[in-house]
Each structure stands twice: as C-alpha cells, then as structure tokens.
Design an enzyme around this catalytic site. Sequence first.
Site, PDB file in Angstrom:
ATOM      1  N   SER A  61       0.840  -1.203   0.000  1.00 48.29           N
ATOM      2  CA  SER A  61       0.000   0.000   0.000  1.00 48.29           C
ATOM      3  C   SER A  61       0.873   1.250   0.000  1.00 48.29           C
ATOM      4  O   SER A  61       2.077   1.160  -0.277  1.00 48.29           O
ATOM      5  CB  SER A  61      -0.945  -0.017   1.200  1.00 48.29           C
ATOM      6  OG  SER A  61      -1.909   1.003   1.060  1.00 48.29           O
ATOM      7  N   ASN A  62       0.288   2.391   0.298  1.00 44.65           N
ATOM      8  CA  ASN A  62       1.055   3.645   0.347  1.00 44.65           C
ATOM      9  C   ASN A  62       0.490   4.551   1.438  1.00 44.65           C
ATOM     10  O   ASN A  62      -0.464   4.185   2.116  1.00 44.65           O
ATOM     11  CB  ASN A  62       1.030   4.319  -1.033  1.00 44.65           C
ATOM     12  CG  ASN A  62      -0.391   4.584  -1.481  1.00 44.65           C
ATOM     13  OD1 ASN A  62      -1.132   5.315  -0.841  1.00 44.65           O
ATOM     14  ND2 ASN A  62      -0.796   3.929  -2.573  1.00 44.65           N
ATOM     15  N   ARG A  63       1.058   5.731   1.568  1.00 46.02           N
ATOM     16  CA  ARG A  63       0.728   6.587   2.710  1.00 46.02           C
ATOM     17  C   ARG A  63      -0.488   7.486   2.511  1.00 46.02           C
ATOM     18  O   ARG A  63      -0.765   8.341   3.343  1.00 46.02           O
ATOM     19  CB  ARG A  63       1.931   7.483   3.040  1.00 46.02           C
ATOM     20  CG  ARG A  63       3.143   6.738   3.518  1.00 46.02           C
ATOM     21  CD  ARG A  63       4.222   7.742   3.875  1.00 46.02           C
ATOM     22  NE  ARG A  63       5.463   7.062   4.178  1.00 46.02           N
ATOM     23  CZ  ARG A  63       5.721   6.459   5.328  1.00 46.02           C
ATOM     24  NH1 ARG A  63       4.817   6.470   6.280  1.00 46.02           N
ATOM     25  NH2 ARG A  63       6.868   5.863   5.514  1.00 46.02           N
TER      26      ARG A  63
END
Length: 404
Positions: A204-206
């Site tokens: 995933s990412n932030r």
Amino acid sequence: MRVLLGVCGGIAAYKAAELVRALRGAGHEVRCALTRSAESFVTPLTLEVLSTERVYRQEYLQPTETGEELHVELAAWAEAICVVPATAHTIGRLAHGLADDFLTTTVLAFDGPIIVAPAMHSIMWMQPAVQSNAELLRKRGVAIVGPVIGELASGGSGVGRLVDLTVLLDVIERSQGSGELAGLTVLVTAGPTHEAIDPVRFLSNRSSGKMGFALAAEAARRGARSVLVAGPVELPTPAGVERIDVVSAAEMHEAVERRAARADLIIMVAAVGDFRVSSTAHRKLEKSELSGGLSLQQTPDILKGLAESAPGALRVGFAAETENLEAGACRKLEQKDAAFIIANDVSRSDIGFGQNENEVLVFSRDAEPQLIPKASKDAIARSLFDILGPAVLAHGAALSRVAS
Ligand code: C5P
C-alpha cells in the site's frame, strides 16, 4: 421543493414528524406515505396536520381523478423521496425491487433522487443481509444517510441511531442540486489501495484519503451529484456524497469504469497501487517463501483508460512527486490525456500524504501552472473547484455545441 417522506415502523418514526416541520419551515411541500407498521409508531393524523396534506396509507392501486393510478401520480408529484426511518425490512424491499405496499410501489414508479435514512438496533444494521441490501441501493445511486453512533432506543449505544435531522434536511435539499454544479455528476477517487500478498499482508502507500474526501464534499456543496470511490480509509462520508468502498486497484478500476460514462467531471485523487502481486496466496506465506522476493504485475492505469471509456468527461489527475514536480506533471498531462494535473510535493513533511494541509500546483494544457498556496485540504478543495467548476461548465457547453 416537493418531498415525499416514506415513514416506516420504527421507534424513530416520531422523528419523521419533526422532519415534516423542518421541511415545511424551510419552505418545502411535504407529503407522507406510511407503511402499515409505521402506524403503530406515529399516527397518520399527526403527519396530516403537520404536513397539511393527506397522508397515504394503503391506498393500493387506486385510480385518481386524472385516471392515473395514485402511486404513479404521487411519484410524478415528488421531486425527492426520503425514507425515514428506514427499517431493515423496507431497505430489503427497496433493494430487491419489491412493490408490496403503497410506499414501495411509489418508489418503483419514481425516477428521481431517493434518500434512505436507516435507524435500527446495531446488530440488525450490521447483519450481512442488511449491509448488502444497503450496499445494493448505494450502488444504484440511492443516498444512504446514516445511521450514526449514539444511544439506541433498545438501551445501550452503538451504530443504529437515525442521522441528525439537520443533516437529512441538508441532503434532501442538495438532492435537487441547487448550486453552480446542479445537474452535473462529479466522480472522485480517494485514498490508497491495498494489494494483497496473502490474507495478512498487503502492498500500500501513505495516502490518507483526506484530499479526495474534501473534494467530494465540495462537489456536493456546489450542488453536483458527488460520487466518491474510496480506498480503505477510516474517514466519515461527507454530507450528500454517495460513497463506494473498494480495497484493491482492480476493484477501484471496476467501480470507476462502471460510473465513468455518466460523469461530467472525474477527479482521480486516489494513490492507486501501481503494482499488485502476480498471484495472491490464499494462506499466510512463510517467511522462507517470501525471502526470494515478490513477483509483481503492473495494475492498469485507470485515469489513462478513461480517455476511451469517458471521453466526454473532464478528466483530472493528481501527481504526488518527490522531485521534478513540473516535468512529471507535464508528462502525465500528455500520457494520461487529462485536462488538469494537480501536483503536490510529497517529499515535504508539512503537506500532502497524511497531513491536514496541502499546497498544490495546477497544470493544464493551455495555461501557466497555477500555485494554490499552503492551506487546509478543505480550503484547497474550494480553490480547486473555483478552477474546475467553470472548466467543467465550459467543457459541457463546448460538447453540446459540437453535438448540435
Ligand atoms: O502515474 P502516477 O501514478 O504518478 O499518476 C497519478 C495519477 O494517476 C493519479 O490521478 C492517480 O489517481 C492516477 N492513477 C490511476 N491508475 C493507476 C495509477 C495512478 O488512475 N494505476
């Protein structure tokens, strides 16, 4: 505006009477249709006196003076239908297109905005059957408003309480789309995606989703039908916004494609995962099985694909860059065939991913980049709509000139 309230048999039915007063106080015409069990909770006479209109009960398929059937005539009269409180039973009936009483028959004969405000015990609301019926309605564009967390009539507290009436009034009024974007549909994506490696791990990412949620809220505030496709984030749904929750890039792709052709403006704010694992394991992988690395596959570029599937929509992308902001944004304008790319520098810790503030540069094909200086994401959303609102109206006008 002319509002039909569909009142169902739940403790919160007495609040329908308050809503009639609030709607009338705001200058709207209100009629009420009761399900049979609603009459055990609120009397038709109360609603008749408050609405100053006849109350519809079980007048099933009665012809009227004009020769129309009553449910068809009432559906044609109404500009919005709000079912309040909506019981699990009526949510199920609406989801499955049943027409076994006057209210559900009228809803089926109606071709306008439908707002459903559920209220029930938390365990009932959380039942998969009720959740999936509500989701079915949501997918068809019905605005499901609430329920909210609070004290419940059955004792204790939890999710199940009828949404505040001021919120409901606001959603009903917005459904007519007064405002500069009235009659237009804005589709916004927000948040990250999760690309599953196995049942417990994902890539995933932030992204927090805050910028996309702020834009969807602003679109609704300006009178548009605002549809938000949200990745996995813990943010409340803004008032008047239809939300579709997704997890993976593939799900987001499908949800966007399904709605894109009807959108006038599409803003892809989501930080869509660029890669997914080639094959997701159905059991938790051992460390030894992962130590050789992951085999990755690129996900389809949703925004790019919209040039073909939604050529009539004004398409806007976001670019989160850590260096060469301008070069990256200009390249994406071309590559993704977008009208605007909104770029932000995510290497700065004070703005962008996860923060409440942002600062963006707006790139378009035929104008100099425009800086929107650091401000709250809500304020940035307002400034962006000051640019995108007139652009989508001009785009629509240009399209209809071409068509005529
Ligand atoms: O190429 P990059 O990921 O930096 O571009 C960002 C823009 O493209 C965003 O608007 C994002 O929502 C969109 N995007 C997409 N599908 C992908 C990756 C990004 O629509 N698979």
